[in-house]
Design an enzyme around this catalytic site. Structure first.
Site, PDB file in Angstrom:
ATOM      1  N   ASP A 111      -0.599   1.224  -4.775  1.00  9.14           N
ATOM      2  CA  ASP A 111      -0.123   1.914  -3.582  1.00  9.14           C
ATOM      3  C   ASP A 111       0.415   0.927  -2.535  1.00  9.14           C
ATOM      4  O   ASP A 111       1.037   1.333  -1.558  1.00  9.14           O
ATOM      5  CB  ASP A 111      -1.255   2.764  -2.996  1.00  9.14           C
ATOM      6  N   GLU A 151       3.010  -0.786  -2.655  1.00 10.41           N
ATOM      7  CA  GLU A 151       4.246  -0.989  -3.413  1.00 10.41           C
ATOM      8  C   GLU A 151       5.404  -1.451  -2.552  1.00 10.41           C
ATOM      9  O   GLU A 151       6.326  -2.090  -3.038  1.00 10.41           O
ATOM     10  CB  GLU A 151       4.625   0.315  -4.145  1.00 10.41           C
ATOM     11  N   ASP A 199       6.326   8.185  -2.547  1.00  7.36           N
ATOM     12  CA  ASP A 199       5.206   7.268  -2.799  1.00  7.36           C
ATOM     13  C   ASP A 199       3.946   8.061  -3.111  1.00  7.36           C
ATOM     14  O   ASP A 199       3.238   8.505  -2.206  1.00  7.36           O
ATOM     15  CB  ASP A 199       4.995   6.367  -1.568  1.00  7.36           C
ATOM     16  N   LYS A 239      13.085  -0.574   3.260  1.00 13.15           N
ATOM     17  CA  LYS A 239      12.241  -0.031   2.185  1.00 13.15           C
ATOM     18  C   LYS A 239      12.733   1.355   1.794  1.00 13.15           C
ATOM     19  O   LYS A 239      12.786   2.274   2.624  1.00 13.15           O
ATOM     20  CB  LYS A 239      10.780   0.041   2.643  1.00 13.15           C
ATOM     21  N   LYS A 265      -2.647   8.498  -4.302  1.00 12.77           N
ATOM     22  CA  LYS A 265      -3.018   8.904  -2.948  1.00 12.77           C
ATOM     23  C   LYS A 265      -3.756  10.240  -2.990  1.00 12.77           C
ATOM     24  O   LYS A 265      -3.538  11.038  -3.908  1.00 12.77           O
ATOM     25  CB  LYS A 265      -1.746   9.091  -2.102  1.00 12.77           C
ATOM     26  N   ARG A 304       5.651  -3.708  -0.217  1.00 15.29           N
ATOM     27  CA  ARG A 304       5.793  -5.175  -0.160  1.00 15.29           C
ATOM     28  C   ARG A 304       6.328  -5.724  -1.473  1.00 15.29           C
ATOM     29  O   ARG A 304       6.974  -6.775  -1.487  1.00 15.29           O
ATOM     30  CB  ARG A 304       4.449  -5.801   0.234  1.00 15.29           C
ATOM     31  N   ASP A 362       8.991   7.852   2.814  1.00 11.45           N
ATOM     32  CA  ASP A 362       8.760   6.426   2.572  1.00 11.45           C
ATOM     33  C   ASP A 362      10.065   5.656   2.330  1.00 11.45           C
ATOM     34  O   ASP A 362      10.042   4.480   2.000  1.00 11.45           O
ATOM     35  CB  ASP A 362       7.787   6.251   1.389  1.00 11.45           C
TER      36      ASP A 362
HETATM   37  N1  BES Z   1       3.981   4.128   2.397  1.00 12.83           N
HETATM   38  C1  BES Z   1       2.633   3.731   2.552  1.00 12.83           C
HETATM   39  C2  BES Z   1       2.250   3.496   4.004  1.00 12.83           C
HETATM   40  C3  BES Z   1       2.068   4.732   4.839  1.00 12.83           C
HETATM   41  C4  BES Z   1       0.983   5.565   4.642  1.00 12.83           C
HETATM   42  C5  BES Z   1       2.960   5.008   5.836  1.00 12.83           C
HETATM   43  C6  BES Z   1       0.828   6.680   5.449  1.00 12.83           C
HETATM   44  C7  BES Z   1       2.796   6.124   6.647  1.00 12.83           C
HETATM   45  C8  BES Z   1       1.730   6.966   6.442  1.00 12.83           C
HETATM   46  C9  BES Z   1       2.391   2.430   1.812  1.00 12.83           C
HETATM   47  O1  BES Z   1       3.093   2.270   0.627  1.00 12.83           O
HETATM   48  C10 BES Z   1       0.947   2.395   1.456  1.00 12.83           C
HETATM   49  O2  BES Z   1       0.534   3.197   0.684  1.00 12.83           O
HETATM   50  N2  BES Z   1       0.209   1.452   2.034  1.00 12.83           N
HETATM   51  C11 BES Z   1      -1.172   1.342   1.800  1.00 12.83           C
HETATM   52  C12 BES Z   1      -1.515  -0.107   1.640  1.00 12.83           C
HETATM   53  C13 BES Z   1      -2.903  -0.352   1.125  1.00 12.83           C
HETATM   54  C14 BES Z   1      -3.016   0.123  -0.291  1.00 12.83           C
HETATM   55  C15 BES Z   1      -3.185  -1.822   1.225  1.00 12.83           C
HETATM   56  C16 BES Z   1      -1.890   1.954   2.993  1.00 12.83           C
HETATM   57  O3  BES Z   1      -1.413   1.798   4.125  1.00 12.83           O
HETATM   58  O4  BES Z   1      -2.899   2.615   2.796  1.00 12.83           O
HETATM   59 ZN    ZN Z   2       4.821   3.277   0.516  1.00 10.44          ZN
HETATM   60 MN    MN Z   3       2.058   3.126  -1.007  1.00  7.50          MN
END
Ligand code: BES
Ligand code: ZN
Ligand code: MN
Length: 500
Positions: free
Chosen positions: A350, A352, A273, A268, A280, A354, A291
C-alpha cells in the site's frame, strides 16, 4: 462565464444587478456609500432599520431602488472590515455568486473587487474573484443521466477596478484567473471520474489530447515493455497486479531558449489504490480513485502554463498505474530494483506511491532540470499531521521551499513545510535490500518524503503531499483542483524573476 473589467462609479452602471459589500456592523463599503449618496440614502436607511447587519454569509436583494439605473442591487455581508482576509474574500465572492444564481439577472457588475483585503491589490482580487466564481459554479454531472441547469444562468460579470490605470492589470488578472481555472477544471474532471473510466491508458489519452489542443506541448507515453527495458522495477511492481497496463506519460512544454533548464513536475497517477495485497479496509475506499490527483494537477498546471504562453521550459512526468491485488500482484517482502539501481524491499504494497515516484524521479534526471517538484496523494499520515488545509511540503533546497510557500500564499493555495531530516532516514533500513518502502507509523508523511529524497540527491527537489487537500470528503465529496493554483503561481513567479 464571461468576465470583463471596468472603472467607474456604481450609480452610473446600467446593469441587471449591482453587487455591493456591507461590513459589520451595518457599515457601507466605499462603493456602497457612493451608490447610497445617489439614491437618497436608500441603503443607509435599510441598514438603520436593521435589515442588513453585514455579517459574513448575509445577502439582501433590492429591487426598485430609487433613482437607480440598475435593475437590482445585491448587498453582500462582508463581516468586519479589519478581519477581511484572503479566505473571507473568497467566501464573500462565493456567497455573491450563489445569491446571483437565485436572481433573474444574467449579468452583473460587482464592486466586491473594491473591498479592502489586507495586503492585496486590485489584480489579486480580480484573479481570485474569477477563480472563486468558477469554483462556485463547478459541477461534475457528466455521469448523471439527467442534469438540471439553472433557469436563467449568470453569463457575464463585470468587475470594478479603482481607476483607468488599472484596466490593463485587471484584464491580465482575468486572463490568469481563467487560465488557472482551466487547469483546475481539467484536474477536477479527471479526478472525479471513477477508476473504471479513468485508467492509466485514459490518462495518457487525455494528455495526448491536451498536446493536440496546445501544439507547444509534446506528448509521449512509454508502454509496459518500454518501462521494462528501461529497468523501472519499482513502478512495474505496483502495476503488476492490475489488468490495466501502466504508462509513463511525458509532456514537454518548450517555450524558452534551449539553455533554459526545465522545471520538471512529477505527478502520482495511481488511478485506483486498493492497497494491493496489503489491502485497504472497505470504508471510503472509493476515494482512492483520487489517488491520481497529483497527475491531474500536473496536467492542470501545464494547461494553465500553455494557455498563458509562459516563456519557460516545463516537463510533466506522470507515472500512471493501478494498484490491485491478484495472483500476479507483488507480495509483501518482495525485493525489486529501481531505475536508479537501488533495491527496495516492499514491506507494504500500500506504500505504492513512492515506488512509482522514485522511478519517475530518476527518469527526470535525463532532462537536466533546474528544479524537480513532485505532487502526490502520498500519505494518510500527512492528513493526521496537518489536517486538510495546507499541502505538506518537503524540500532538499530551502530557497525552493520558500518559493513554493510564497507561491501558495499568493495563490490562496497554501503549503506548510515539514522536516526532511537525516534522522528519519534510519527507519527505512532493511535487512535484505538497500531500503524498505515503509518506515513505521510515526512521522509517516516524513519518512515517505525521506524515501523519495534517496532518489533526488542530484537535483533541487520539492515534494508536495496533497493527501489532505486534493479532494473533499463527506457530503461535498469532490476534487478541489489543488495545487494547480500554487504550481501555476510558482511558474508565473519564475517568469517574473527571470525576465525582469
Ligand atoms: N494513497 C495513499 C495515501 C492516502 C490515504 C491518501 C488516504 C489520502 C487518504 C497511499 O498510497 C497509502 O496508502 N499510503 C499509506 C502508507 C503506509 C502503508 C506506509 C498510508 O498512508 O496509510
Ligand atoms: Zn496511494
Ligand atoms: Mn497506497
Amino acid at each position: 462565464m464571461e468576465y470583463s473589467v471596468k472603472s467607474g462609479t456604481p450609480e452610473k452602471q446600467r446593469t441587471a444587478c449591482l453587487v455591493l459589500g456591507v461590513y459589520e456592523p451595518r457599515r457601507l463599503s466605499t462603493a456602497a456609500e457612493h451608490f447610497d449618496a445617489a439614491c437618497d440614502g436608500h441603503l443607509s436607511s435599510i441598514l438603520r432599520r436593521g435589515d442588513m447587519e453585514g455579517k459574513l454569509g448575509q445577502s439582501l436583494l433590492l429591487v426598485h431602488t430609487p433613482n437607480a439605473l440598475c435593475d437590482r442591487v445585491l448587498l453582500i455581508g462582508c463581516g468586519r472590515e479589519r478581519d477581511l482576509d484572503d479566505r473571507r474574500f473568497r467566501r464573500i465572492v462565493a456567497d455573491a455568486t450563489h445569491a446571483l444564481d437565485n436572481t433573474g439577472a444574467t449579468e452583473a457588475v460587482s464592486y466586491l473587487t473594491d473591498l479592502n483585503v489586507k495586503g492585496r491589490d486590485s489584480a489579486w482580487k480580480i484573479r481570485q474573484t474569477v477563480e472563486a466564481i468558477q469554483e462556485a459554479q463547478y459541477r461534475f454531472d457528466e455521469l448523471k443521466s439527467k442534469t438540471q441547469q439553472p433557469r436563467r444562468p449568470l453569463r457575464k460579470i463585470i468587475l470594478s477596478v479603482p481607476s483607468r490605470r488599472e484596466l490593463a492589470n485587471g484584464e491580465r488578472a482575468v486572463q490568469e484567473g481563467l487560465a488557472i481555472d482551466g487547469g483546475i477544471k481539467l484536474a477536477k474532471d479527471l479526478a472525479n471520474l471513477p477508476a473504471n473510466i479513468c485508467t492509466p491508458t485514459y490518462l495518457a489519452d487525455q494528455a495526448r489530447q491536451l498536446a493536440a489542443e496546445f501544439p507547444v506541448l509534446q506528448f509521449q507515453a512509454l508502454t509496459e515493455s518500454e518501462l521494462q527495458n528501461l529497468g523501472m522495477g519499482a513502478l512495474l511492481a505496483v502495476s503488476k497486479g492490475s489488468a490495466q497496463p501502466p504508462r509513463l506519460i511525458v509532456l514537454e512544454y518548450k517555450n524558452a531558449a534551449k539553455q533554459h533548464k526545465p522545471i520538471v513536475l512529477v505527478g502520482k497517477g495511481v488511478t485506483f489504490d486498493t492497497g494491493g495485497i496489503s489491502l485497504k479496509p472497505a470504508d471510503k475506499m472509493d476515494e482512492m480513485k483520487y489517488d491520481m490527483c497529483g497527475a491531474a494537477s500536473v496536467l492542470g498546471a501545464l494547461r494553465a502554463c500553455a494557455e498563458l504562453q509562459l516563456p519557460l521550459n516545463v516537463v510533466g512526468i506522470i507515472p500512471a498505474v493501478e494498484n490491485m491485488p491478484s495472483a500476479q500482484a507483488t507480495r509483501p517482502g518482495d525485493i525489486v530494483t529501481s531505475l536508479s539501481g537501488q533495491t527496495v524491499e516492499i514491506l507494504n504494497t500500500d506504500a505504492e506511491g513512492r515506488l512509482i515516484l522514485c522511478d519517475a524521479l530518476t527518469y527526470s534526471e535525463r532532462y537536466d532540470p533546474a528544479i524537480v517538484i513532485d505532487i502526490a496523494t502520498l500519505t494518510g499520515a500527512c492528513i493526521i499531521a496537518l489536517g486538510r488545509h495546507p499541502h505538506g511540503l518537503f524540500s532538499n533546497h530551502p530557497p525552493l521551499a520558500n518559493d513554493l510557500l510564497n507561491a501558495g500564499r499568493a495563490a490562496a493555495d497554501r503549503a506548510w513545510e515539514l522536516p526532511l531530516w537525516e534522522e528519519y532516514q534510519e527507519s527505512l533500513e532493511s535487512n535484505f535490500a538497500d531500503m524498505a518502502n515503509v518506515g513505521g507509523r510515526e512521522g509517516g508523511a516524513i519518512t515517505a518524503a525521506c524515501f523519495l529524497a534517496r532518489f533526488t540527491r542530484k537535483v533541487h527537489w520539492a515534494h508536495l503531499d496533497i493527501a489532505g487537500t486534493a479532494w473533499r470528503t463527506g457530503k461535498n465529496k469532490g476534487a478541489t483542483g489543488r495545487p494547480v493554483p500554487l504550481l501555476t503561481q510558482y511558474l508565473l513567479d519564475r517568469v517574473a524573476a527571470e525576465y525582469h
